[in-house]
Write a protein that holds these residues in place. Structure first.
Motif, mmCIF file in Angstrom:
data_model
loop_
_atom_site.group_PDB
_atom_site.id
_atom_site.type_symbol
_atom_site.label_atom_id
_atom_site.label_comp_id
_atom_site.label_asym_id
_atom_site.label_seq_id
_atom_site.Cartn_x
_atom_site.Cartn_y
_atom_site.Cartn_z
ATOM 1 N N UNK A 1 4.493 10.489 -0.376
ATOM 2 C CA UNK A 1 4.812 11.135 -1.646
ATOM 3 C C UNK A 1 6.229 10.794 -2.111
ATOM 4 N N UNK A 2 7.181 10.878 -1.188
ATOM 5 C CA UNK A 2 8.583 10.648 -1.569
ATOM 6 C C UNK A 2 8.791 9.190 -1.981
ATOM 7 N N UNK B 1 0.845 -1.185 0.000
ATOM 8 C CA UNK B 1 0.000 0.000 0.000
ATOM 9 C C UNK B 1 0.888 1.245 0.000
ATOM 10 N N UNK B 2 0.785 2.049 -1.019
ATOM 11 C CA UNK B 2 1.572 3.288 -1.091
ATOM 12 C C UNK B 2 0.663 4.503 -1.291
ATOM 13 N N UNK B 3 -0.507 4.474 -0.692
ATOM 14 C CA UNK B 3 -1.526 5.467 -1.020
ATOM 15 C C UNK B 3 -1.518 6.726 -0.159
ATOM 16 N N UNK B 4 -0.814 6.695 0.974
ATOM 17 C CA UNK B 4 -0.939 7.824 1.913
ATOM 18 C C UNK B 4 -0.813 9.171 1.201
ATOM 19 N N UNK B 5 -1.899 9.913 1.193
ATOM 20 C CA UNK B 5 -1.860 11.261 0.625
ATOM 21 C C UNK B 5 -1.848 11.295 -0.890
ATOM 22 N N UNK B 6 -2.186 10.185 -1.538
ATOM 23 C CA UNK B 6 -2.127 10.170 -3.005
ATOM 24 C C UNK B 6 -3.173 11.149 -3.558
ATOM 25 N N UNK B 7 -2.775 11.881 -4.569
ATOM 26 C CA UNK B 7 -3.705 12.827 -5.182
ATOM 27 C C UNK B 7 -3.772 14.174 -4.481
#
Ligand code: FES
Ligand SMILES: [Fe+2]
Lengths: 180, 462
Positions: B429-430, B403-409
């Motif tokens: 993001x990074x 899961x790499x979604x934190x804050x996506x978009x």
């Protein structure tokens, strides 16, 4: 049959050897039984606890082999206060590389009295430390120690200086969470 | 080049990253074919960190460092005093020429058949070279020197190299992060190349894929509270539990996580909203250390009386240079892949060159007890980074995604750092930026297809 009693000095030496071994074995047992505060109690207030790193150096270039406690980065290079902090952390139950706790076995051997000056004794020994964790995590540390011990009324001796000479270059285990 | 994962048949690498869902397949971390391709596509092309010039002050001084899975000899030449880097592999039969960690050399003589190289890497002799029946007398020596890196850069004292002659300059490779790195290599009074680094490298093994720590650390604010739960109890930070002083003079600043998707770098970032530098607050237990740093900070403030500092990381750093160098103002940590599931982690800690001994000692002892396998703080990370690997590689586990979604978009471009996505501190993001760049490297045929050599190839997959 050897008449030990006829030579008082060698008898004293024999007793001292026996006392030192008893002390070092007890130290190892306290570490393995997770009695870390009791282990701390065997260290002098002013202890220098030092494990240098070891370099691969050219034959004869021995002064480069061990990292300097004075100017370079070492594995351990500290006094009692830092060791106390490490033990506070180990006793939180949430220090993940020790939760669940490891099974350690410290084997101490080759105990040699190097020098006796009054209350202070320089004693060398070797250790083999086996760590077994979770199902199949196994690490070993092998090395020797150059200790300066001081007689102590309460605990027999206190460790005043300890240089730990580990037979390792790159630290192969991912974490070191025990003492030597 | 190879965009098919052999062991998996007909998937392309791009299919393992789902930019809509914000996920990355675990396959990318556990598959040995992918690992091999990474060594070729990423570690043969990127600028990699070798060490610091303060580790080799004298002519003939050398250290052995690594680039990816391979060793390199980094040596200061006896004649021109220049530092160069060479693959540690004899040109005759591939023996490791130098088996020492460091030292001072007149020449490097291979222990197999005595091929001998000088400190510029040139072949200057070989065993029996003058015997007519040993063909080395006709050896075109100039073609048989040690294999030298294609480009080498001494950036304010830090040493970097790439095997790829087509790679952009190191500054272009860093883009907006060049200023941040420069800042991290300054002394606390703001002088360029103001640090020296304590020897030697701190090196230890970590049984996991290199991307686990390499694409996560310094950009993973949500791990701290849980992973490092025990470290506060130790009371072993700079202040040894006595409490750090709180600032009394407010200094307007904004803190974010940032990611440069086209270059792959990213981490923590502070924007300063006024000229000057933030007030120094006491944090050291050892006497005299705070006095030194307060003084140095005042000297630095003189340099910024009417100048706003360039945006850089929190506390002066905490960002990652692609592929796997973590930069702080007091240390550099980086990851060398060994195998799919084995990584070696190196750390160098720095201190102001001109600091007095008591300051150097306090910083050094802090580095010793904080960093690495015996570090009270970092040992926490090792357990999680380690066991991610066995728990992700099974036949079932590897079919799942990370899961790499934190804050996506929610990220936005910001004029203050052109080309960089600015997002909330707790976002990933990074980490996503690393994967945008990772995919670009894995798909590119050469640097001709890669930003910034090819400007139009700037890539942001999510
Ligand atoms: S391999 Fe080095 S001289 Fe033969
Ligand atoms: Fe961490």
């Amino acid at each position: 049959m050897v008449e030990i009693g006829s030579d008082r000095a060698s008898l004293e030496r024999l007793i001292l050897q026996q006392e030192l071994e008893k002390f070092l074995y007890r130290e190892a047992r306290l570490l393995d039984e997770r009695r870390l505060e009791e282990w701390l109690d065997l260290l002098a207030e002013e202890i220098h606890y030092w494990m240098p790193m070891r370099r691969n150096v050219k034959f004869g270039d021995w002064d480069r082999e061990f990292t300097s406690a004075e100017t370079e980065i070492n594995w351990f290079n500290e006094g009692k206060e830092i060791l106390e902090g490490r033990i506070r952390q180990l006793n939180t139950g949430v220090h993940w590389p020790e939760e669940p706790v490891s099974r350690y076995e410290h084997i101490v051997t080759n105990v040699e009295i190097m020098d006796v000056t009054g209350d202070e004794i320089r004693v060398n020994s070797k250790f083999f430390c086996y760590q077994n964790r979770l199902q199949d995590e196994v690490n070993t540390w092998v090395g020797r120690r150059e200790d300066l011990l001081r007689r102590d009324a309460e605990t027999g001796f206190k460790v005043v200086k300890r240089k730990i000479i580990l037979a390792q270059n790159v630290m192969l285990p991912k974490v070191v969470n025990t003492f030597f | 080049m190879v965009d098919i994962i052999r062991a998996r048949g007909d998937y392309s690498i791009a299919e393992y990253i789902d930019s809509e869902k914000g996920t990355v397949s675990r396959e990318l971390y556990v598959n040995p074919d992918i690992f091999e391709q990474e060594m070729e596509q990423i570690f043969q092309r990127c600028w990699l960190f070798l060490g610091h010039e303060s580790q080799l002050p004298n002519p003939g001084d050398f250290i052995v460092s690594r680039m990816g899975t391979e060793e390199v000899i980094v040596v200061r030449d006896r004649n021109d005093n220049k530092i160069r880097a060479f693959l540690n592999s004899c040109r005759h039969r591939g023996m490791k020429v130098c088996r020492y960690d460091e030292g001072n050399a007149l020449v490097f003589t291979c222990p197999f058949h005595a091929w001998t190289y000088d400190t510029t890497g040139s072949l200057v002799g070989a065993g029996f070279y003058n015997r007519p029946d040993a063909s080395t007398d006709t050896l075109p020596r100039e073609n048989w020197g040690l294999s030298e890196v294609a480009q080498f850069k001494n950036f304010y004292g830090s040493l970097w190299a790439t095997w790829d002659p087509k790679a952009p300059s190191f500054e272009d490779y860093l883009g907006p992060f060049a200023e941040s790195l420069r800042h991290c290599l300054q002394s606390s009074d703001g002088e360029d190349n103001g640090l020296e680094f304590f020897t030697p490298f701190q090196r230890h093994r970590l049984p996991t894929n290199w991307k686990v720590p390499g694409f996560t650390s310094v950009t993973d604010l949500t791990h701290t509270a849980m992973t490092h739960r025990s470290s506060q109890a130790a009371g072993l930070h700079q202040d040894r539990g006595q409490g750090k002083e709180k600032p009394t003079i407010p200094f307007p600043q904004e803190k974010y996580a940032i990611g440069d998707h086209s270059l792959g770098h990213g981490g923590m970032c502070t924007f300063y909203n006024q000229a000057g530098v933030p007030q120094y607050t006491n944090e050291w237990f050892e006497p005299g250390v705070d006095d030194y740093f307060r003084d140095a900070t005042e000297r630095k403030a003189q340099k910024y009386v009417d100048r706003v500092m360039a945006p850089h990381g929190w506390g002066g750093g905490h960002f990652a240079i692609f592929p796997a160098v973590m930069v702080d103002s007091w240390r550099l940590r980086w990851y060398h892949p060994h195998e799919t599931g084995m990584t070696e982690r190196w750390t160098l800690s720095g201190v102001d060159k001109n600091a007095p001994k008591e300051v150097k000692d306090a910083v050094r002892h802090y580095s010793e007890r904080f960093n690495g396998p015996i570090g009270f703080f970092e040992s926490d990370d090792m357990e999680n980074w380690n066991y991610v690997y066995p728990a992700s590689q099974g036949a079932r586990a590897r079919k799942l995604d990370y899961f790499f979604r934190n804050g996506i978009g929610h990220g936005k471009y910001d004029d203050r750092l052109p080309g960089v996505i600015v997002n909330g501190s707790y976002t990933e993001e990074a980490q996503r930026a690393r994967f945008s760049r990772w995919l670009a490297f894995m798909e590119a045929k050469s640097w001709d297809d890669l930003y910034p050599i090819n400007k139009s190839s700037a890539r942001r997959i999510w």
